[in-house]
Design a protein around this motif. Sequence first.
Motif, short mmCIF file in Angstrom:
data_model
loop_
_atom_site.label_atom_id
_atom_site.label_comp_id
_atom_site.label_asym_id
_atom_site.label_seq_id
_atom_site.Cartn_x
_atom_site.Cartn_y
_atom_site.Cartn_z
N PHE A 24 -0.90 6.63 2.21
CA PHE A 24 -2.18 6.29 2.83
C PHE A 24 -2.01 5.93 4.31
CE2 PHE A 24 -3.21 5.22 -1.66
CZ PHE A 24 -4.19 6.18 -1.82
N LEU A 25 -0.77 5.69 4.73
CA LEU A 25 -0.54 5.26 6.11
C LEU A 25 -0.15 6.42 7.01
CD1 LEU A 25 1.49 2.02 5.31
CD2 LEU A 25 -0.95 2.27 5.62
N SER A 26 0.12 7.58 6.39
CA SER A 26 0.56 8.72 7.18
C SER A 26 -0.58 9.21 8.08
CB SER A 26 1.00 9.84 6.24
OG SER A 26 1.05 11.05 6.96
N VAL A 36 0.85 -1.18 0.00
CA VAL A 36 0.00 0.00 0.00
C VAL A 36 0.89 1.24 0.00
CG1 VAL A 36 -1.63 1.32 1.39
CG2 VAL A 36 -1.92 -1.14 1.13
N ASP A 37 0.55 2.20 -0.84
CA ASP A 37 1.29 3.45 -0.93
C ASP A 37 1.42 4.07 0.46
OD1 ASP A 37 2.11 6.09 -1.32
OD2 ASP A 37 1.15 6.18 -3.29
N ALA A 46 -7.45 10.90 -3.52
CA ALA A 46 -7.69 9.56 -4.03
C ALA A 46 -8.07 8.64 -2.88
CB ALA A 46 -6.44 9.05 -4.73
N PRO A 47 -9.09 7.76 -3.05
CA PRO A 47 -9.43 6.82 -1.98
C PRO A 47 -8.31 5.80 -1.80
CG PRO A 47 -10.71 6.35 -3.95
CD PRO A 47 -9.93 7.61 -4.24
N ALA A 48 -8.11 5.33 -0.60
CA ALA A 48 -7.12 4.30 -0.34
C ALA A 48 -7.62 2.99 -0.97
CB ALA A 48 -6.94 4.12 1.17
N PRO A 49 -6.69 2.11 -1.40
CA PRO A 49 -7.13 0.86 -2.03
C PRO A 49 -7.85 -0.04 -1.04
CG PRO A 49 -4.75 0.85 -1.65
CD PRO A 49 -5.23 2.22 -1.31
N GLY A 50 -8.78 -0.87 -1.54
CA GLY A 50 -9.49 -1.82 -0.70
C GLY A 50 -8.58 -2.95 -0.28
N ALA A 107 -6.93 -8.98 -8.39
CA ALA A 107 -5.87 -8.25 -7.69
C ALA A 107 -6.15 -6.75 -7.72
CB ALA A 107 -4.52 -8.54 -8.34
N ALA A 108 -5.95 -6.09 -6.57
CA ALA A 108 -6.15 -4.65 -6.51
C ALA A 108 -5.13 -3.98 -7.42
CB ALA A 108 -5.99 -4.16 -5.08
N PRO A 109 -5.52 -2.94 -8.14
CA PRO A 109 -4.54 -2.25 -8.98
C PRO A 109 -3.49 -1.60 -8.09
CG PRO A 109 -6.62 -1.04 -8.86
CD PRO A 109 -6.83 -2.33 -8.13
N ALA A 110 -2.27 -1.52 -8.63
CA ALA A 110 -1.18 -0.93 -7.85
C ALA A 110 -1.56 0.49 -7.43
CB ALA A 110 0.09 -0.90 -8.70
N ALA A 111 -1.20 0.83 -6.19
CA ALA A 111 -1.50 2.19 -5.72
C ALA A 111 -0.71 3.18 -6.56
CB ALA A 111 -1.12 2.35 -4.25
N HIS A 112 -1.30 4.35 -6.79
CA HIS A 112 -0.57 5.38 -7.54
C HIS A 112 -0.90 6.75 -7.03
CE1 HIS A 112 -4.31 5.94 -9.90
NE2 HIS A 112 -4.39 4.66 -9.68
#
Length: 210
Positions: A46-48, A42-43, A192-196, A205-210
């Motif tokens: 999104f964790l900050s 996960v990018d 941008a929403p965070a990936p599921g 597969a979830a698309p790569a975070a960008h």
Amino acid sequence: MNNGGRTSLVLGALAVIFTGIFAAFLADLPGRPAPRPLIPLVDKSFLSTATVRISYSDLVKAKEDLSDFDCYGCHQKSKPPVLTFDENQKLIVPKAHRDIVMGHGSHGRNNNCFNCHNENNLLVLQPRDGRDLKFSESTLLCGSCHGPTFRDWEAGVHGRTSGYWNRDLGAIDRKDCVNCHDPHSPKFPSRAPAPGPHSLHESTAAPAAH
Ligand code: HEC
Ligand code: HEC
Ligand code: HEC
Ligand code: HEC
């Protein structure tokens, strides 16, 4: 053919078959399953847990550069700055403040600097009731016009509260309005929403975070 001859024939055949299977195994004839693609991490953005904006109070706590707030480093105490407007009564932000983009409300309804800053003492903010507020108390300024949102904020419904549910265990930290909203252009920018969650299946597969 006698019994002994039949037995050795069967055993011989079995030996040949198993040798064949062993050879096929060694030669990796059936092939191996394709390696699974790596699950993208996960990018980190999104964790900050940092807030969108660094407020005046944050700068003071971090002992960072406060020169933007040193109004009387440039202005004269005896001369309140004069607001300039274009022919459509639209406020002109002077070059010295070009990092400020005014856009408070959908039609710039609250762009007048002195709706918030005190023209006779630039070092304080001034809400509707005329009292002086320090820059670190800007949330009360916002609350003087945005009553319903301010009450939501006090109740912990709007904004962000971290710390303890049980106040006996420790303090709470309620983020200020200006930690999320730019006071000069407060509309919250979309993000941008965070990936599921990743399902571990290739096809979904979830698309790569960008
Ligand atoms: C780096 C120098 C500098 C600093 C620091 C500075 N100003 Fe200014 N400011 C200016 C200049 C130059 C102008 C344009 C000439 C004038 O109006 O005096 C201006 C204009 C203004 C205006 C008039 C805006 C308009 O529409 O014409 C306001 C209001 C103002 N400043 C408020 C502040 C406040 C509040 C602070 C502190 C939080 C501050 N300034 C800090 C240089 C500065
Ligand atoms: C809606 C209220 C509001 C209005 C209108 C407003 N300000 Fe501010 N301004 C604030 C608040 C609140 C802060 C402190 C923000 C923080 O803590 O990060 C601030 C900070 C500043 C600063 C110091 C930090 C920076 O961004 O450079 C300057 C300079 C400034 N304002 C100038 C102006 C000028 C010039 C205008 C008019 C063109 C104006 N402000 C209009 C509320 C307002
Ligand atoms: C002097 C009164 C006043 C003060 C002080 C004030 N606001 Fe506003 N605010 C307004 C008005 C008026 C609007 C425009 C409402 C509209 O356009 O319908 C607005 C709009 C907004 C919006 C919606 C923006 C959009 O485009 O959707 C936000 C968010 C906001 N303000 C946040 C703040 C914050 C944060 C502060 C404190 C730094 C603050 N306001 C201080 C009067 C004020
Ligand atoms: C943790 C971040 C955060 C804090 C702190 C915060 N807001 Fe907001 N606020 C938002 C976001 C995100 C939106 C946009 C919601 C949307 O676009 O649907 C918003 C929307 C708004 C709006 C637009 C109208 C609405 O209610 O949808 C106003 C007005 C507003 N905030 C005022 C304030 C005031 C006043 C404070 C402080 C008392 C404050 N906010 C504190 C994140 C925050």
